[in-house]
Design an enzyme around this catalytic site. Structure first.
Site, PDB file in Angstrom:
ATOM      1  N   ARG A   1       8.653  57.999 -46.245  1.00 50.90           N
ATOM      2  CA  ARG A   1      10.000  58.553 -46.065  1.00 50.90           C
ATOM      3  C   ARG A   1      10.152  59.185 -44.689  1.00 50.90           C
ATOM      4  O   ARG A   1       9.667  60.299 -44.427  1.00 50.90           O
ATOM      5  CB  ARG A   1      10.299  59.586 -47.152  1.00 50.90           C
ATOM      6  CG  ARG A   1      11.718  60.151 -47.069  1.00 50.90           C
ATOM      7  CD  ARG A   1      12.776  59.137 -47.383  1.00 50.90           C
ATOM      8  NE  ARG A   1      12.634  58.627 -48.736  1.00 50.90           N
ATOM      9  CZ  ARG A   1      13.153  57.477 -49.155  1.00 50.90           C
ATOM     10  NH1 ARG A   1      13.828  56.712 -48.314  1.00 50.90           N
ATOM     11  NH2 ARG A   1      12.987  57.065 -50.397  1.00 50.90           N
TER      12      ARG A   1
ATOM     13  N   ARG B   1       7.382  46.710 -44.020  1.00 49.45           N
ATOM     14  CA  ARG B   1       7.068  48.143 -43.824  1.00 49.45           C
ATOM     15  C   ARG B   1       5.906  48.622 -44.697  1.00 49.45           C
ATOM     16  O   ARG B   1       5.426  49.739 -44.550  1.00 49.45           O
ATOM     17  CB  ARG B   1       8.299  48.993 -44.093  1.00 49.45           C
ATOM     18  CG  ARG B   1       8.833  48.876 -45.518  1.00 49.45           C
ATOM     19  CD  ARG B   1      10.025  49.799 -45.732  1.00 49.45           C
ATOM     20  NE  ARG B   1      10.625  49.592 -47.054  1.00 49.45           N
ATOM     21  CZ  ARG B   1      11.490  50.424 -47.621  1.00 49.45           C
ATOM     22  NH1 ARG B   1      11.874  51.514 -46.984  1.00 49.45           N
ATOM     23  NH2 ARG B   1      12.000  50.178 -48.803  1.00 49.45           N
TER      24      ARG B   1
ATOM     25  N   HIS C   1      15.177  51.128 -39.483  1.00 49.19           N
ATOM     26  CA  HIS C   1      15.822  52.060 -40.423  1.00 49.19           C
ATOM     27  C   HIS C   1      15.528  53.510 -40.005  1.00 49.19           C
ATOM     28  O   HIS C   1      14.867  54.268 -40.729  1.00 49.19           O
ATOM     29  CB  HIS C   1      15.239  51.754 -41.808  1.00 49.19           C
ATOM     30  CG  HIS C   1      15.949  52.391 -42.959  1.00 49.19           C
ATOM     31  ND1 HIS C   1      16.041  53.757 -43.129  1.00 49.19           N
ATOM     32  CD2 HIS C   1      16.558  51.849 -44.037  1.00 49.19           C
ATOM     33  CE1 HIS C   1      16.689  54.023 -44.257  1.00 49.19           C
ATOM     34  NE2 HIS C   1      17.019  52.892 -44.814  1.00 49.19           N
TER      35      HIS C   1
ATOM     36  N   ASP D   1      26.724  56.079 -47.361  1.00 51.71           N
ATOM     37  CA  ASP D   1      25.911  54.860 -47.253  1.00 51.71           C
ATOM     38  C   ASP D   1      26.850  53.743 -46.827  1.00 51.71           C
ATOM     39  O   ASP D   1      27.584  53.182 -47.638  1.00 51.71           O
ATOM     40  CB  ASP D   1      25.275  54.534 -48.619  1.00 51.71           C
ATOM     41  CG  ASP D   1      24.143  53.503 -48.471  1.00 51.71           C
ATOM     42  OD1 ASP D   1      23.382  53.336 -49.447  1.00 51.71           O
ATOM     43  OD2 ASP D   1      24.040  52.896 -47.390  1.00 51.71           O
TER      44      ASP D   1
ATOM     45  N   GLU E   1      20.957  53.241 -38.452  1.00 54.58           N
ATOM     46  CA  GLU E   1      20.024  52.111 -38.428  1.00 54.58           C
ATOM     47  C   GLU E   1      20.620  50.946 -37.653  1.00 54.58           C
ATOM     48  O   GLU E   1      21.764  50.551 -37.908  1.00 54.58           O
ATOM     49  CB  GLU E   1      19.736  51.681 -39.865  1.00 54.58           C
ATOM     50  CG  GLU E   1      19.240  52.824 -40.739  1.00 54.58           C
ATOM     51  CD  GLU E   1      19.489  52.595 -42.212  1.00 54.58           C
ATOM     52  OE1 GLU E   1      19.464  51.437 -42.661  1.00 54.58           O
ATOM     53  OE2 GLU E   1      19.743  53.597 -42.930  1.00 54.58           O
TER      54      GLU E   1
END
Ligand code: TA6
Length: 302
Positions: free
Chosen positions: A74, A100, A170, A214, A273
């Protein structure tokens, strides 16, 4: 996976680049030079921290981040590849792809003329990732650490047929208080509002955050600026090869539910991002390549 002593022998630069074991047994490389410092996890070639010399951190890493092989971390700059968000057809595949959460190989480390440090990583597809992505595709990340942070994510199509990818850097930016910041550069852009059923809307004025946010801004290739009045700084986000910009903050409830933001962690982070997502996915011809490039810098807030 190459052991640390071999990595340090091959790519270590004394006093500048050191490979060591980080939290959760994940190998990391620490970079310190006259212009800035950073930490990069070999898993996902994920930048975890970056700060220009003498400045507060620009990249946010959750104090409650979980570090374990195969688990997303995170914060920092996770690489979303070869798709962004949920997989288009197979719901059981990992959100944001597998890049990732797999180990990458170090292929280079060098000091640049201006004192910055460049690290080069390559993702080597293994059986598990090839099962999710049965294409001959090469992925490299070239990270330059200095007074600016630059990342060049390069996808090469070594297959005989075209491939279509979604990708993103991101990036979690550190902010003093997300309720006070503004994002400039997205004015007039269309966006898909994931908090409103993906409805297509148009941005008027700077973006401010006052609830879970978002959004996928489409056709957005201009610089973005995150204005942070308390830190009296703006973070400039330059990019090339990215047509989408995703703005995300989970706010209170979602961040508590996710369990790795820590107490009020959401207040100090903002994801902006640089991506190719939704309508903006990229098709690469056989033998072709695609660069998703970003450069982050701080400047006094005017
Ligand atoms: O980029 C925004 C987003 O797609 C959000 O919907 C949220 O899922 C976020 O990414 C984090 O995803 P992660 O898989 O890293 O928890």
């Amino acid at each position: 996976m190459t052991d640390l002593s071999t990595l340090n022998a091959r790519f270590g630069l004394s006093g500048q680049v050191v490979f060591k074991q980080g939290s959760g047994g994940l190998d990391v490389v620490e970079v310190v030079n006259s212009r800035g410092s950073a930490t990069v996890a070999l898993q996902g070639a994920q930048v975890l921290t970056w700060a220009p010399r003498g400045s507060p951190p620009v990249i946010w890493l959750s104090r409650a981040a979980k570090f374990a092989p195969g688990k997303s971390i995170r914060g920092g700059v996770p690489v979303c590849w070869p798709w962004f968000g949920p997989h288009a057809t197979v719901a059981t595949l990992p959100a944001h792809g597998f890049a990732r959460t797999v180990p990458w190989v170090v292929i280079g480390a060098q000091t640049l003329a201006d004192g910055a440090t460049r690290l080069d990583f390559r993702l080597v597809l293994n059986e598990a990732s090839r099962a999710q992505w049965p294409h001959a595709t090469l992925l490299e990340s070239h990270i330059t650490v200095g007074a600016a942070l630059e990342i060049d994510l390069v996808t090469r199509n070594a297959d005989r047929s075209a491939i279509t990818i979604g990708d993103a850097l991101h990036t979690y930016f550190e902010v003093s208080d997300v309720r006070q910041v503004k994002i400039r550069g997205l004015e007039g852009c269309p966006y898909l509002d994931k908090m409103d059923g993906g409805k297509r809307k148009t941005q008027t004025g700077p973006v401010t955050i006052g609830a879970e946010t978002d959004r996928i801004y489409l056709d957005s290739s201009a610089d973005c600026l995150i204005d942070d009045p308390s830190l009296k700084r703006s973070i400039r986000i330059r990019k090339r090869g990215s047509h989408s910009t995703v703005v995300w903050n989970p706010w209170i409830e979602k961040s508590l539910k996710m369990g790795d933001f820590g107490e009020n962690g959401y207040l100090n982070m903002l994801c902006v991002e640089s991506a190719n997502a939704a309508d903006d996915v990229v098709t690469i011809a056989p033998g072709g390549e695609h660069h998703l490039w970003v450069r982050y810098e701080i400047e006094p807030m005017n």
